[in-house]
Design an enzyme around this catalytic site. Structure first.
Site, PDB file in Angstrom:
ATOM      1  N   ASP A  74      37.552  -8.891  37.345  1.00  0.00           N
ATOM      2  CA  ASP A  74      36.723  -7.695  37.537  1.00  0.00           C
ATOM      3  C   ASP A  74      35.386  -7.950  36.865  1.00  0.00           C
ATOM      4  O   ASP A  74      35.310  -8.042  35.646  1.00  0.00           O
ATOM      5  CB  ASP A  74      37.391  -6.470  36.927  1.00  0.00           C
ATOM      6  N   TRP A  99      41.993 -11.149  28.818  1.00  0.00           N
ATOM      7  CA  TRP A  99      43.285 -10.931  29.431  1.00  0.00           C
ATOM      8  C   TRP A  99      43.633 -12.114  30.302  1.00  0.00           C
ATOM      9  O   TRP A  99      42.767 -12.905  30.661  1.00  0.00           O
ATOM     10  CB  TRP A  99      43.314  -9.626  30.208  1.00  0.00           C
ATOM     11  N   ASP A 118      35.005 -12.814  29.455  1.00  0.00           N
ATOM     12  CA  ASP A 118      33.665 -12.303  29.735  1.00  0.00           C
ATOM     13  C   ASP A 118      32.640 -13.156  28.996  1.00  0.00           C
ATOM     14  O   ASP A 118      32.886 -13.612  27.878  1.00  0.00           O
ATOM     15  CB  ASP A 118      33.528 -10.841  29.286  1.00  0.00           C
ATOM     16  N   ASN A 146      41.364  -3.513  33.892  1.00  0.00           N
ATOM     17  CA  ASN A 146      40.146  -4.292  34.130  1.00  0.00           C
ATOM     18  C   ASN A 146      38.875  -3.447  34.104  1.00  0.00           C
ATOM     19  O   ASN A 146      37.795  -3.975  34.295  1.00  0.00           O
ATOM     20  CB  ASN A 146      40.246  -5.098  35.433  1.00  0.00           C
ATOM     21  N   ASP A 147      39.000  -2.150  33.860  1.00  0.00           N
ATOM     22  CA  ASP A 147      37.790  -1.335  33.698  1.00  0.00           C
ATOM     23  C   ASP A 147      37.201  -1.468  32.300  1.00  0.00           C
ATOM     24  O   ASP A 147      36.111  -0.956  32.040  1.00  0.00           O
ATOM     25  CB  ASP A 147      38.089   0.139  33.969  1.00  0.00           C
TER      26      ASP A 147
END
Lengths: 174, 396
Positions: A74, A99, A118, A146-147
């Protein structure tokens, strides 16, 4: 679970525990997780096996959302932003906490453990945004959500893009 | 010596053909003629000023822009943009005082835009001028403001407007409690295993927990400590969790599961009414709720609005093509509003002639009559990445 995956989780949880111990209050919930992650019984709390999906129309192009290892990604693809599917663009910093998903590579038929990190420290790349929600959960169940922006444990929380690193195989022991 | 030779007169025919003595009267006459003709219709000299907002309408609405880092205010009646406030990547939702005179939101600022020293705060804006009027600094140390895709419940202001809570994820979960009147940080309250904030009354809020329970947090009078209590297990987090989006109904909240079951949870007693599905039997395999904010309630009319799409497992963030309207008392669907464009986020005004707002994928805000379902207008370009819409209603 394969031995390599177990080793991976051990290394990951050690890193997570160290990071959390430094970065967060000991009263926090992951502070508590950090105390107990050595126990196998806590494994469901960890962000693993986030997805075991193979995208319909999976491609071998790492600049497309359908690329096989992006089954639980995401964000903006670092492959489109000066990095690659496993490396961050120049001048960014890779998140320490992340994750993990499990994706099947159609080329060899094997399942791989994928770490979604990220890349942080710059503003959003805004190229090749992808949102695949296989196994995604609400943010109050954070290990599979994933938000959440995962630039945690980095110098800044500015989000730039996301990578999908292969960190092991996840094939069932034969 | 000049490197350039003057042009011969043959190259400047109009000069060669006329003389200044000849041209001057002609130009003067032309100017005088033009002035004489323009004078009656010339525009007045203007003085500039800065606009101020009128008293808020029932149909004003904010749209939060994730990438443009702004919350823009529009009038749903005519589509005008009224103004905006500049937000930050850590701003997930807006709050406002009950009289709608002051906006508040969590924000994180770096001294060098994306790096450098960081300051976390809840900033206060005056609504009539949309200008900052104060801030409540949050404790320093490692950053912890929850950050990601905006979700309405990342912050909440309690009834009466004194207490406000901001959700933290570092990844330890906690709530920062501030006093909006004194603009002071009161406490950080660890919320192990639970997240978000859903205000219930002046001192109480709910949270959703990963074990399928709901947690009630009741602040002490000084806001510095809280009594916590978990409900019984209300949902199965492994198979059909509550979405992290909900609609408030007084001291209760309506939650909806991934597959489309509605559950009303009383925030004081922690009792839940029996769940009921939004789909009719024939629709259960094909239709699901989804989007970034798929649920809204008109409190007076007791009507629920659910954003729906055709899809299966893992489509809980998919844009919705229809809004289904339910009468809460009968649990019956009273209307299907077929949207002009698929929407990711909806909200509704709380007046007697309510508007339904829907953010669509074309970065427009579509406006419908909530009573009739009639499409009224689209407001184009409401953001670079408009993600959630918040009707500027008194209270929630």
């Amino acid at each position: 679970m394969s031995e390599s995956l177990t080793g991976l989780i051990d290394r990951w949880t050690t890193r997570l525990a160290r990071s959390v111990a430094v970065k967060t209050s000991r009263r926090g919930f992951l502070g508590r997780i950090g105390v107990v992650v050595a126990g196998a019984s806590t494994l469901p709390l960890l962000p693993i096996e986030r997805a075991q999906a193979e995208a319909p129309g999976a491609t071998d192009d790492p600049t497309t959302c359908e690329y096989w290892r992006y089954c639980a990604i995401d964000g903006y693809l670092c492959s489109c932003c000066g990095g690659s599917d496993h490396s961050c663009p120049p001048g960014t910093e890779m998140s320490q906490i992340t994750w993990i998903g499990t994706c099947r590579n159609p080329a060899d038929g094997q399942n791989y453990v994928i770490s979604y990190n990220d890349c942080c420290g710059k503003s959003a790349c805004l190229r090749c945004g992808c949102n695949r929600n296989d196994g995604d959960t609400p943010v109050y169940m954070p290990t599979k959500a994933n938000d959440i922006m995962w630039c945690l444990g980095t110098k800044t929380q500015s989000y730039n893009c996301s990578v999908a690193r292969i960190v092991g195989t996840a094939n069932a022991p034969g | 010596m000049s490197r350039y030779k003057p042009l011969p007169n043959s190259a400047r025919p109009w000069i060669a053909a006329t003389s200044v003595r000849t041209l001057f009267p002609v130009l003067l006459a032309a100017c005088l003629t033009a002035t004489a003709h323009a004078a009656p219709t010339s525009l007045p000299v203007e003085s500039s000023h800065i606009e101020k907002l009128d008293a808020p309408s029932a149909h004003w609405v904010f749209v939060i822009d994730l990438v443009g880092h702004a919350a823009r205010l529009f009038d749903g009646d005519d589509g005008r943009m009224l103004g905006m406030v500049a937000t930050t990547p850590s701003t997930m939702a807006l709050e406002w005082t009950p009289d709608r005179s002051e906006l508040l939101f969590a924000a994180a600022y770096y001294t060098r835009h994306t790096y450098g020293d960081r300051t976390d705060a809840v900033v206060s804006y005056d609504v009539p001028t949309l200008s900052p009027i104060g801030e409540t600094l949050l404790p320093g140390g490692p950053p912890k403001l929850a950050n990601g895709y905006p979700i309405r419940a990342y912050s909440g202001i309690f009834d009466g407007g004194r207490f406000m809570a901001v959700y933290n994820f570092s990844p330890a979960t906690s709530l920062s409690i501030i006093d909006t009147r004194t603009r002071t940080h009161l406490a950080d309250i660890a919320t192990v295993g639970c997240g978000l904030v859903f205000p219930v009354n002046a001192d109480t809020a709910l949270q959703l927990c990963g074990d399928g329970t709901v947690q009630r947090i009741q602040l002490a009078t000084d806001g510095k400590t809280a009594a916590m209590k978990r409900s019984v297990r209300l949902f199965d987090p492994g198979t059909d969790p509550f979405m992290d989006k909900a609609a408030r109904d007084g001291t209760a909240w309506w939650f909806i599961t991934f597959t489309g079951s509605l559950v009303r949870v009383d925030g004081v007693t922690l009792q839940a009414d029996a769940a009921w599905p939004v789909q009719q039997e024939s629709e259960r395999s094909g239709w699901r709720p989804g989007g970034r904010m798929p649920i809204a309630l008109h409190r007076k009319q007791q009507q629920l609005f659910i954003l729906m799409h055709e899809g299966g497992v893992d489509t809980h963030k998919q844009d919705g093509s229809e809004v289904w309207v339910f009468d809460v008392a009968t649990k019956k669907r009273t209307e299907k509003i077929i949207l002009k464009s698929a929407a990711s986020s909806i909200d509704i005004s709380q007046d007697d002639d309510p508007l339904l707002f829907a953010v669509n994928a074309d970065r427009s805000l579509d406006v419908y009559s909530a009573n009739s379902g009639k499409y009224l207008r689209s407001i184009a370009g409401v953001g670079i990445a408009p993600v959630i819409v918040q009707s500027f209603n008194p209270g929630y």
